[in-house]
Scaffold this active site. Structure first.
Site, short mmCIF file in Angstrom:
data_model
loop_
_atom_site.label_atom_id
_atom_site.label_comp_id
_atom_site.label_asym_id
_atom_site.label_seq_id
_atom_site.Cartn_x
_atom_site.Cartn_y
_atom_site.Cartn_z
CG HIS A 1 9.91 5.73 -7.04
ND1 HIS A 1 9.40 6.75 -7.71
CD2 HIS A 1 8.90 4.91 -6.82
CE1 HIS A 1 8.11 6.49 -8.15
NE2 HIS A 1 7.78 5.23 -7.44
CD GLU A 2 8.12 1.24 -4.99
OE1 GLU A 2 7.03 1.63 -4.12
OE2 GLU A 2 8.11 1.42 -6.15
CG HIS B 1 4.96 5.32 -3.29
ND1 HIS B 1 4.32 6.47 -3.94
CD2 HIS B 1 5.72 4.94 -4.23
CE1 HIS B 1 4.51 6.50 -5.03
NE2 HIS B 1 5.24 5.24 -5.48
CG HIS C 1 3.74 7.60 -9.19
ND1 HIS C 1 2.87 6.39 -9.70
CD2 HIS C 1 4.55 7.00 -8.59
CE1 HIS C 1 3.45 5.39 -9.41
NE2 HIS C 1 4.54 5.64 -8.45
CB CYS C 2 6.42 13.86 -9.10
SG CYS C 2 6.68 15.37 -9.55
CB CYS D 1 10.53 14.49 -9.61
SG CYS D 1 10.15 14.18 -7.68
CB CYS E 1 10.27 18.04 -8.01
SG CYS E 1 8.78 17.81 -7.76
#
Lengths: 447, 191
Positions: free
Chosen positions: B137-138, B141, B147-148, B153, B172
């Site tokens: 996740h990070e 970025h 963000h989704c 996702c 996603c």
């Protein structure tokens, strides 16, 4: 929700950076200001959805900034940011109209939920505005009715143009249903979930039309006590229907042209550009070509509006639709008036078919409404119709329009030696209409 | 996205004070799978005391990212730092991690990822899974992914560990396309 524009106002760089960085990762467009003065200047230039405003700042305090925002931009949700020791200021800010306050540092979940709540409230407010407008429109909305060739052509065209984003110009006589056609296009378009906002440009004087269309900022003029959104703003995501576009002043034409070209506009007295996110459908009963030749209508605006255009046929061009329309209006008005009127007499229908309907469908609608109201039984008779005037009823009075029509038709027939084709052409009516009128008036060739 | 990258440049998994070797291997493997960029594991900075806030008893992640950026070698495309220390950004009480949006460095803390694992659950598996997800996740970025709204996702913002548990390890379709766009822009496109 992505696409939200947020302003973070704090005199501490580290707070501005950390909050804006967090919000940007969340998909928001974030601007920052390090003082109240800078914030007000930015608010003047840009339209924000949410403002995070620190209460304690050097120079102008957060509370002073809040007061000014509330006066000029009451729709923006202002969230006060405060340190643990200044809760009393935060409470005062809430009384002064702040949406909420957050104690520094705040929990990420709390921040996320707050933004979600604000955006949901904003969506709800827009929806309410849309529903109010829709309610106003509802009484004027009728599904389009007709089986004539002319109307089938109109239906085909509507189906073709509805899915596009193109600007449309609908022409046609008054009462032909240009507004209904515009609404039908909107409901079949990808923007159908958005609002359908209509404005009759001919019904308002220039200065009122300007503020009605563009909205105004508080203080823009003497009576502008609060900031008000205009129809252009209300149409966001939907369709803007500009009825009687031929009536607007040249100055307003320039303003509208700018909106269509730049896709942005400003409230009256406002400095923030607002995105014009709507499809435009314009309508007129005027001959715009003539108006352009005479310099009363700008050619550039005409070309902007006239990307696609079509003409709504007059009722006399589609008389075969009259029985269907009558049936529809009869059913509607008998329900509305709670009267069991469900038939129309043969004479009455003949009268309706003979009449020229200069006011088109709207005039027919009014005629049926009146007939249902005055009708004594279940069947509408010719005497219930406002268009019926028995011959000889006004023998002593000056000649009526009907008598004049009868005399005129008779004269034209004589002039053309009763040649129906030539006479119909001279009278600018169909041969069938001429035959009907001859029969109706009992005209006979002399000698 | 999963094709081999055309040019050199790798993602550096940089443990700061996190000594969990198994976790580092798992993270590197998953990053390679999702981003199709080779990973190396090596420490970059080990002392983060400069970022310690005595009032909050936490470490300022923004300051750590700046330090990582200053130490990152040129041939390293992205830095994924790991710490067991509790992180914060000045406006928030805590963060699971932080990243430079469209930049080079990201950091994830394992400190709060152990929360809510009840007895009887596979503690190790759940913890590792959360750590891996937060790293992907990070790192997303740093590839300019925001963000989704799609809850499954990997770029969905997890309010708490339950949200982290609920999302998948995948981008996603839309975030996948955006990642490809970003990789193309960087000259690391697939195909």
């Amino acid at each position: 929700m992505a696409g939200t524009r947020i302003l973070v106002v704090d005199d501490e760089l580290i707070i501005r950076e950390s909050l804006s960085g967090w919000l940007e990762r969340d998909g928001h467009e974030v601007h920052t200001a390090e003082s109240g003065e800078e914030a007000l200047s930015k608010i003047n230039e840009t339209r924000y959805d949410i403002i995070f405003l620190d209460i304690k700042m050097d120079g102008m305090s957060g509370l002073e900034v809040l007061t000014q925002i509330r006066q000029s931009e009451p729709e923006i949700a202002v969230v006060m940011i405060t340190a643990y020791g200044s809760i009393s200021s935060a409470v005062k800010a809430m009384k002064d109209g702040a949406y909420d306050y957050l104690l520094k540092p705040f929990d990420p979940t709390q921040l996320e939920l707050l933004i979600q709540k604000i955006l949901e409230r904003r969506a709800q407010a827009r929806e309410n505005l849309f529903l109010k407008e829709q309610y106003k429109e509802q009484s004027r909305f009728e599904s389009m009715i007709g089986q004539s060739r002319k109307m089938r052509e109109v239906f085909d065209l509507i189906n073709d143009v509805a899915p596009t984003e193109s600007t449309l110009l609908i022409t046609g006589e008054t009462g032909t249903g240009k507004g209904i056609a515009a609404k039908a296009i909107h409901t079949r378009s990808p923007r159908c979930a958005g609002p359908f906002v209509a404005i009759n440009c001919g019904a308002l004087p220039e200065h009122l039309l300007e503020s009605e269309l563009f909205g105004y900022q508080k203080g823009a003029f003497t009576d502008a006590k609060v900031t008000k959104s205009g129809r252009l703003e209300m149409a966001e995501g939907g369709t803007l229907f500009l009825d009687e576009i031929g009536e607007i002043s040249v100055r307003m034409q320039i303003d509208l042209l700018r909106v269509l070209e730049d896709r942005i506009f400003y409230r009256v007295g406002g400095t923030q550009p607002i995105e014009a996110d709507f499809r435009v459908i314009a309508a007129t009963n005027r001959d715009i070509e003539d108006a352009m030749k005479e310099g009363r209508f700008r050619r550039d605006l005409f070309y902007r509006l006239n990307v696609i255009s079509f003409k709504m046929p007059s009722l006399r061009e589609r008389k075969e639709d009259i029985p269907l329309l009558v049936e529809h209006f009869l059913s509607r008005f008998s329900q509305e008036t709670n009267k069991a009127v469900d038939k129309i007499g043969r004479d009455a229908m003949d009268e309706l078919m003979l009449y020229d309907w200069p006011g088109n469908v709207r005039e027919l609608e009014n005629a049926i409404e009146r007939a249902v109201v005055v009708c004594k039984g279940r069947e509408i008779t010719v005497r219930d119709l406002p268009i019926y005037h028995p011959e000889g009823a006004r023998a002593e009075e000056p000649a009526s329009l009907k008598e004049m029509e009868k005399a005129h038709i008779s004269k034209i027939l004589e002039m053309n030696d009763w040649n129906i084709v030539k006479s119909a052409k001279a009278l600018d009516i169909d041969r069938s209409t001429l035959y009907a009128k001859i029969s109706r008036y009992g005209l006979k060739r002399e000698g | 996205m999963k094709d081999t990258v055309k040019e050199s440049g790798c993602i550096l998994v940089a443990p700061v004070d996190e000594q969990d070797g198994e976790a580092q291997v798992e993270i590197a493997r998953e990053i390679e799978r999702v981003y199709a960029i080779p990973c190396k594991t090596a420490p970059l900075i080990q002392d983060i005391s400069f970022a310690f806030d005595t009032h909050r008893n936490q470490f300022n992640s923004t300051l750590i990212l700046k330090e990582l950026e200053a130490h990152a070698p040129d041939n390293v495309l992205k830095v994924m730092a790991l710490t067991s220390s509790d992180l914060f950004i000045p406006i928030l009480t805590y963060v699971y991690g932080e990243a430079q949006l469209g930049g080079r460095c990201a950091i994830v803390s394992s400190h709060r990822l152990r929360e809510g694992i009840r007895p009887g659950m596979d503690y190790r598996k759940i913890f590792l899974c959360r750590l891996v997800k937060e790293c992907i996740h990070e790192l997303g970025h740093t590839f300019a992914l925001r963000h989704c709204r799609d809850r499954s996702c990997i770029m969905h913002y997890g309010r708490d560990v339950a949200d982290v548990d609920a999302k998948s390890r995948q981008l996603c379709r839309y975030r996948g396309i955006m990642l490809n766009d970003e990789l193309s822009r960087m000259g690391k496109g697939s195909g």
